[in-house]
Every structure is written in C-alpha cells, then in structure tokens.
Scaffold this active site. Structure first.
Site, mmCIF file in Angstrom:
data_model
loop_
_atom_site.group_PDB
_atom_site.id
_atom_site.type_symbol
_atom_site.label_atom_id
_atom_site.label_comp_id
_atom_site.label_asym_id
_atom_site.label_seq_id
_atom_site.Cartn_x
_atom_site.Cartn_y
_atom_site.Cartn_z
ATOM 1 N N ARG A 1 4.766 10.875 -2.330
ATOM 2 C CA ARG A 1 4.485 10.718 -0.901
ATOM 3 C C ARG A 1 5.741 10.953 -0.071
ATOM 4 N NH1 ARG A 1 4.081 4.975 1.965
ATOM 5 N NH2 ARG A 1 3.525 5.666 4.049
ATOM 6 N N TYR B 1 10.881 8.926 1.535
ATOM 7 C CA TYR B 1 10.881 7.903 0.495
ATOM 8 C C TYR B 1 11.615 8.309 -0.786
ATOM 9 C CZ TYR B 1 7.410 5.828 3.548
ATOM 10 O OH TYR B 1 6.771 5.288 4.629
ATOM 11 N N ASN C 1 7.967 -5.511 -0.371
ATOM 12 C CA ASN C 1 7.814 -4.338 0.483
ATOM 13 C C ASN C 1 6.324 -4.264 0.776
ATOM 14 O OD1 ASN C 1 7.520 -1.849 1.681
ATOM 15 N ND2 ASN C 1 9.016 -0.837 0.363
ATOM 16 N N HIS D 1 12.411 -2.458 2.942
ATOM 17 C CA HIS D 1 11.832 -1.149 3.255
ATOM 18 C C HIS D 1 12.778 -0.074 2.742
ATOM 19 C CE1 HIS D 1 8.763 -2.984 5.676
ATOM 20 N NE2 HIS D 1 9.713 -3.753 6.182
ATOM 21 N N GLU E 1 12.237 -9.325 2.732
ATOM 22 C CA GLU E 1 11.455 -8.152 3.155
ATOM 23 C C GLU E 1 12.311 -6.912 2.944
ATOM 24 O OE1 GLU E 1 9.899 -6.126 7.309
ATOM 25 O OE2 GLU E 1 10.025 -8.313 7.225
ATOM 26 N N PRO F 1 0.788 -1.226 0.000
ATOM 27 C CA PRO F 1 0.000 0.000 0.000
ATOM 28 C C PRO F 1 0.823 1.280 0.000
ATOM 29 C CG PRO F 1 -0.200 -1.132 2.117
ATOM 30 C CD PRO F 1 0.535 -2.039 1.193
ATOM 31 N N ASN F 2 0.349 2.215 -0.779
ATOM 32 C CA ASN F 2 0.870 3.578 -0.903
ATOM 33 C C ASN F 2 2.213 3.668 -1.626
ATOM 34 O OD1 ASN F 2 -1.361 4.800 0.491
ATOM 35 N ND2 ASN F 2 -0.522 3.889 2.341
ATOM 36 N N ARG G 1 12.084 5.279 12.877
ATOM 37 C CA ARG G 1 10.789 5.950 12.726
ATOM 38 C C ARG G 1 9.889 5.642 13.916
ATOM 39 N NH1 ARG G 1 8.529 5.131 6.935
ATOM 40 N NH2 ARG G 1 7.191 6.804 7.686
ATOM 41 N N ALA H 1 2.735 -0.771 5.138
ATOM 42 C CA ALA H 1 2.171 -0.820 6.490
ATOM 43 C C ALA H 1 1.667 -2.212 6.866
ATOM 44 C CB ALA H 1 1.054 0.206 6.636
#
Length: 147
Positions: free
Chosen positions: A17, A22, A71, A97, A95, A9-10, A104, A74
């Site tokens: 964004r 990012y 990735n 990111h 995985e 998502p996103n 964060r 969330a």
C-alpha cells in the site's frame, strides 16, 4: 518484559500500500528485526481491520503487558471507543504512525486517541515502532525507580 504491538486497518498491506508513504517493507519482515534488537522482550503482534477486535485485544492485553504500541490507522482520527478503552488500561499505550500525519491531509492532523496515550510518535517509518519500544522501556525504568 512483554510488549504488544497492535496495528489497525490496512496495515496488513504494508509493503504493498502506497510505498511512497509507508515504505516497501511488510511488518512481517520488520518484526524479526525488532525482536533481534530487543532479545529480552517478548513481543506479541496483532493486526486487525476491525475496530471491535482492536478493542478486544487492548482489553485482553492491557492489564498484563508492560506496554502497548498502537497504530490504530484511520481509527486514530475517528474512534472515541478506542480512546475510552485505552483510558481503562493499566499498561502504557504509545500511539504510533509510520508517516508524519501532520504533513498529510488535514483530517489526519487530529487524533481521537492521543489524549488517552502516554505519547505519540510519528513520521519515522517503521523505526517509529523502535522509538515506541524505547519510550516504553523508559516508562518501565522510571516506574521501577519510584518503587
């Protein structure tokens, strides 16, 4: 060799964004650079904002691909369903990111999928995907050396 990259998502908003976190590049501009760097690898790219679609795509590709770079956005921090799916696959899943999730918000420090993945790479911007490709190449080499 085939590697599937699945973004959650996103991540379709990369370049738009929160560019301070990012970066300013979209994944669509990054993908050709990755393909050029690894001309012998066939990449498939999938992005969805829907958890069920991510699971469907993992199931569709997880028995034929040489590796999957995931990735989960969330969903990383919430999805037991993704973790269960990853555990059922034969393809190694890395995985990834873009940001350093450990620098964060506290809720981003826990991954529900990490224990199901071969490894986790975070904090290197879009270069995290290249590092994941290198990890998959290492896994494939080590597997072929064993046979």
């Amino acid at each position: 060799m085939k590697i599937v990259i699945i973004n959650g998502p996103n991540l379709n908003f990369l370049g738009i964004r929160e560019p301070g976190i990012y970066g300013k590049d979209s994944f669509e501009t990054y993908m050709p650079l990755l393909s050029k760097r690894y001309p012998d690898i066939s990449f498939e790219y999938i992005q969805s904002n829907v958890e069920g679609i991510l699971i469907n795509e993992l199931q569709r590709t997880g028995f034929t691909a040489d590796g999957i770079i995931l990735n989960a956005g969330a969903y990383t921090h919430t999805s037991i369903a993704l973790a269960d799916c990853i555990r059922s696959l034969t393809a190694p899943v890395i995985e990834v990111h873009i940001s350093n999730v450990h620098a964060r918000e506290e809720y981003r420090h826990r991954s529900m999928i990490a224990s199901a993945c071969k490894g986790v790479i975070c904090g290197f911007g879009l270069d995290s995907y290249r590092l994941a490709v290198e990890a998959i190449l290492g896994i494939v080499r080590n597997t072929s050396d064993e046979h």
